[in-house]
Every structure is written in C-alpha cells, then in structure tokens.
Design an enzyme around this catalytic site. Structure first.
Site, PDB file in Angstrom:
ATOM      1  N   THR A 350       0.835  -1.226   0.000  1.00  0.00           N
ATOM      2  CA  THR A 350       0.000   0.000   0.000  1.00  0.00           C
ATOM      3  C   THR A 350       0.859   1.262   0.000  1.00  0.00           C
ATOM      4  OG1 THR A 350      -1.635  -1.177   1.312  1.00  0.00           O
ATOM      5  CG2 THR A 350      -1.760   1.216   1.367  1.00  0.00           C
ATOM      6  N   ILE A 351       0.406   2.339  -0.650  1.00  0.00           N
ATOM      7  CA  ILE A 351       1.065   3.641  -0.503  1.00  0.00           C
ATOM      8  C   ILE A 351       0.041   4.650  -0.004  1.00  0.00           C
ATOM      9  CG2 ILE A 351       2.802   3.165  -2.273  1.00  0.00           C
ATOM     10  CD1 ILE A 351       0.343   5.886  -3.027  1.00  0.00           C
TER      11      ILE A 351
END
Length: 528
Positions: A350-351
């Site tokens: 995830t970012i």
C-alpha cells in the site's frame, strides 16, 4: 525541537503548500503540480500515478484506493470509496464446492475488479482542475524512460521477488534478467507506459472497456477466474459518509466499512479513558495497554466489518460509550487477555500520501495492490499488476465478509483526516496492511497525548498485537521483549518495519504547514 545530535529527519515547514509521500519521485511530481497551479487533488493523483510506476510492489492501476478530501472551508471531509467488487458470478457455495477454505493470495479468485482508475477519474472530474491525461504525464515519462530504484523499494523487491515466479509476464517485466533490480538500477516499463497513454487519451472507459479490459479478463479466465467484461464495465467509485469520533477535543474522520477505519475510532474511544500523557504510564504499560485494546478492536473487525451493501455493520454500537467502557473493563494491566466479541453486536502492502494546497484544500489518499506485487498476475498486453484484495473475503457461509456476487471485501487501507472546531487540522495515514488501524492510533496519540511533532511521532518505535503475536520493533530495548512475555504476550521482534506514515499538520494560527514523511520508507515531505 528535535535533538540534532541524534540521527533522524526534521519536520518540513512551509507557508503555502506541502506534500508528503513515501517515494521521492512522487513527492517531486506532486510539488511540481502544485507549483504549476494544480490543486491538492491534481497533485495527489499525479503522485499516486508516479508511485504506480516507481513503487510497483506496493501500488498500481490494478489496485484500489480510498480518499478523504476536505475543500477549503468545509466542515467535514468528503469520503470516496474506490474499492472494487467481486465478479457477479462469485458465490461462496461455488468456492466451497471447489474444496477451498480460503482464497489463495496468488489466484485469480483473489482479484476483485480494480477500483483505482474509476476513483481517480471521479475525484478529478468533481474536485480537480486538471484532466486525467494531464496528471498522468509524469508517470508516463517514468514508465517509458525509466526510473532509478530506491533503497526501500529495492529491499522489498528482492525479498518478495519469489512471488512473481509463477507468472511469466510478471517475470519479464519485474525481474529483468531473472533478478530483482538493485538500488540505483534503471527500470523501464514500456507496456505500462503505453497503457497509461491509452488511459490518458480515453479516460476511465479506456481501462474498463475495450482491449484493455479484454486483456485482463482473458488472463484471469485463463487461470480459472470468473471475471467478465461486464464486471469491468460496471466498475465505479462512490462517495460515502465518513465515520467520526471525538478524541481529546479533535474530530477524527475515517472512511466507513468496508474499510477498517472504524477500528481506529473504536480504539481511540477506549483509550480516551486513560491518561496517556508523558510520565503517566511507563513504556511497558503503554505497549501492553495498546496491545490489549488493539486485540479487542481487531477481533470485532474480523467478525463484523464488511461491505455495508451486503451486511449490517453495527457502527453506532461499536462507537458507543458502552463498547469503549467494556473494552476498558476487559483490560488487565498485569497480563494479556483473550478478546471476544461484545455480546450486543455478536454475529451468529500500500502507498499513502497527503497534500495541502495554497487554498487550504487537503486530501488524504491511499492506493494499494494489497500484498507485495498483489496477485502477481499481469495482463500480458497491458503490463500492470492486478491486486489480490479478494483474499480478504471469507469462505464461510453467513459470515458478513463472505465472498458474494458484486461484493466488496474488507479493506485494510484507510486514509484519515483530523479536524477541530470545523477546520482541517491534518490529513494523515499509515500504510502497512493489517497494521494500519494501530498505526493511525500510535501516530495520533504520539502527537496529541505525548506532545511529539509530526516527524518525531513517526520515528518513535512501534508495536502491533495481531493474529496471536505481539510484534515489537527492535528500537525498543531488549528488556521490553521480556516485560511483554512476562505479561503473557507471545512477543517477538518484528521482521519488517511496521507501517509507513505521512502527515501534514496545519497550524492555522501561525499560517504554517508542518509535514512529515515516514523514515522507514524512501519518501519525503516537501513544501514551499
């Protein structure tokens, strides 16, 4: 002010606009967009598109996203759910008949319809000042011309490269020469560049219909998936009402289920009954307390959180003072306990980035392909990885999060927004899979209760009680491990750094933005 004799980062202070992302190229692209006159939404999607290229094990156009956006002067944020749905043919009985007890991470059944492009398109149309074609240009250039692999990206790439081996197209693109690129190597993705150009020219429909959708459907069905062109064509993002609670005078906003942001609010409600100021608890007591509250929250999450269009999630009950009081009553400060679902609500990778622009618009934005490299499945002509968010579904008939036709799975990715007296205080978030609920709470309490600045709050050591174990980052002294084991925790040192935070704090009185970026990642905060 931090101790400059110690290693670490300084909080970035700016007077006009600021960005914070987990990749330097994304931060630079977002700042360039802001300086060129774009707003927070334009900058956020510019940044996430860059990370879809340069951070391929974490995010991409084959994933999902959520956002909280507070336009200047708004009393509450707008919430956008950009998570995709299971195929219309997905039915729990079918999977059980195939002999499955869970959905494998690298199977086509873990691939829900990607929601990111639908969400980017809707958010830009309604709240941006630039077109999708405009904001994709930096990402297109990087995919075509190449980008230098950053250290944390290289570390993760090498660590999880084995996951890519089952898909020959993924190997060709992401293991050039048969190996993961090393830090500083130049990596190109010409197929992704061509795909992004098509999306830039044709918008949302270029991704969800026509040859690009056909490419994805053909590959998924070849592997045994149930996906159809109709599933892709019907994909859409939607605005939802955020959930909120008060903590020490602040209003904390999260996206509602099917995300896990509700858990953040539950944990804060329980913790507000304790004095968490410096010196009130020693560090061992604090870690133990957080673990005990956290275990209860995650236990309720795993039993009750689901797509509200297909299940009844008892939001009001879980945010009630009664639930918080019960959670506190279950805590024994001398020993670890076993969580159980409160009877009143019992059911039979995830970012993250954030931007504040010159006008005061603020966005909290998170985009993910879930596990490292997602499903590891790449449509052969399009060159992007498909996520594996559907692995979060349960294959238990009657469970709120059981897989079902056109149903969204439980999501771990959660953007956050902090407000006070009707004004935005901070967009914030903490990437890191299951850790994110705990990450939000640790970040906020470090600032609100312990008086840390934004960057100090991110650099403090972290702990996480989940799935029967209590992980401690090795920045804690060795005695902490012994102290937790003495209280009955299955404590161990964390094998990987826990989470990755970004935050921009708005000091309205001084007209200052204070931005911080996670030291456990490659990124940075920038402002002007």
């Amino acid at each position: 002010m931090r101790n400059f004799f110690k290693t670490g980062r300084s909080t970035v202070y700016a007077g006009t606009a600021a960005v914070a992302t987990s990749h330097p190229l994304a931060s630079l692209a977002a700042l360039d967009m802001l300086r060129a006159g774009g707003n927070a939404v334009d900058a956020a999607i510019t940044a996430v598109a860059v990370q879809a290229v340069a951070d391929p094990h974490m995010t991409g156009i084959g994933g999902d996203c959520f956002a909280l956006y507070t336009p200047k002067g708004a009393a509450a944020p707008i919430a956008l759910n950009g998570s995709g749905k299971a195929p219309a043919a997905a039915d729990v009985d079918w999977y059980i008949a195939q002999g499955m007890s869970e959905i494998p991470l690298d199977s086509p059944h873990a691939v829900t319809i990607p929601g990111a492009i639908a969400a980017w398109s809707l958010l830009l149309k309604d709240h941006g000042t630039r077109s999708l074609g405009d904001v994709l240009q930096p990402a297109i250039r990087l995919a075509e011309e190449g980008y230098r692999v950053q250290p944390r990206v290289a570390r993760d790439w090498a660590q999880y490269a084995h996951r890519l081996q089952r898909d020959p197209v993924s190997v060709e693109i992401f293991l050039p020469g048969g190996a993961a690129p090393q830090q500083g190597d130049l990596h190109r993705q010409p197929k992704l560049a061509a795909t992004l150009r098509k999306i830039a020219a044709g918008g949302r429909d270029a991704f969800y219909t026509g040859e690009m959708a056909q490419d994805a459907v053909d590959r998924l069905r070849e592997l045994g998936g149930l996906h159809t062109l109709e599933d892709f064509a019907s994909a859409e993002a939607e605005y939802v009402t955020p959930v909120t609670t008060k903590y020490r005078g602040y209003d904390v906003y999260e996206c509602p289920p099917n995300g896990q942001g509700l858990g953040v609010l539950m944990m804060l409600n329980a913790l507000e009954g304790y004095d968490l100021s410096p010196g009130a608890l020693d560090e061992a007591d604090r870690v133990h307390l957080f673990a005990e509250i956290n275990k209860q929250v995650y236990h309720h999450r795993d039993h009750l959180f689901a797509d509200p269009m297909h299940a009844s999630v008892p939001v009001a009950e879980l945010l009630s003072p009664e639930w918080a009081a019960q959670a506190r009553a279950n805590v024994d400060m001398a020993k670890a306990g076993t969580p159980s679902v409160w009877p009143k609500v019992a059911h039979t990778d995830t970012i993250y980035l954030c931007v504040v622009d010159k006008d005061g618009n603020a966005i909290s934005f998170i985009n993910s392909i879930f596990h490292q490299f997602g499903s590891c499945i790449t449509p052969p002509r399009s060159g992007y990885l498909l996520h594996n968010r559907g692995a979060q579904f349960r294959l238990i008939k009657g469970h709120p999060n059981a897989i079902g036709p056109s149903k969204r799975p439980l999501h771990t990715i959660i953007p956050g927004m902090l407000m006070k007296d009707g004004r935005t205080v901070a967009p914030f978030g903490v990437m890191g899979g299951q850790y994110q609920t705990m990450g939000h709470v640790e970040l906020l309490t470090n600032i609100i209760d312990r008086g840390m600045d934004v960057q100090q709050a991110m650099e403090a050591p972290r702990s996480f009680a989940y799935n029967g174990a209590l992980e401690l980052e090795p920045e804690y002294p060795p005695a902490m491990l012994d102290a937790m084991r003495a209280r009955g925790h299955a404590a161990k040192w964390a094998a990987d750094p826990l989470g990755g935070a970004q935050m921009i704090w708005i000091d309205h009185a001084r007209g200052v933005l204070a931005a911080g970026s996670e030291p456990r990642k490659d990124g940075m905060a920038l402002g002007y």
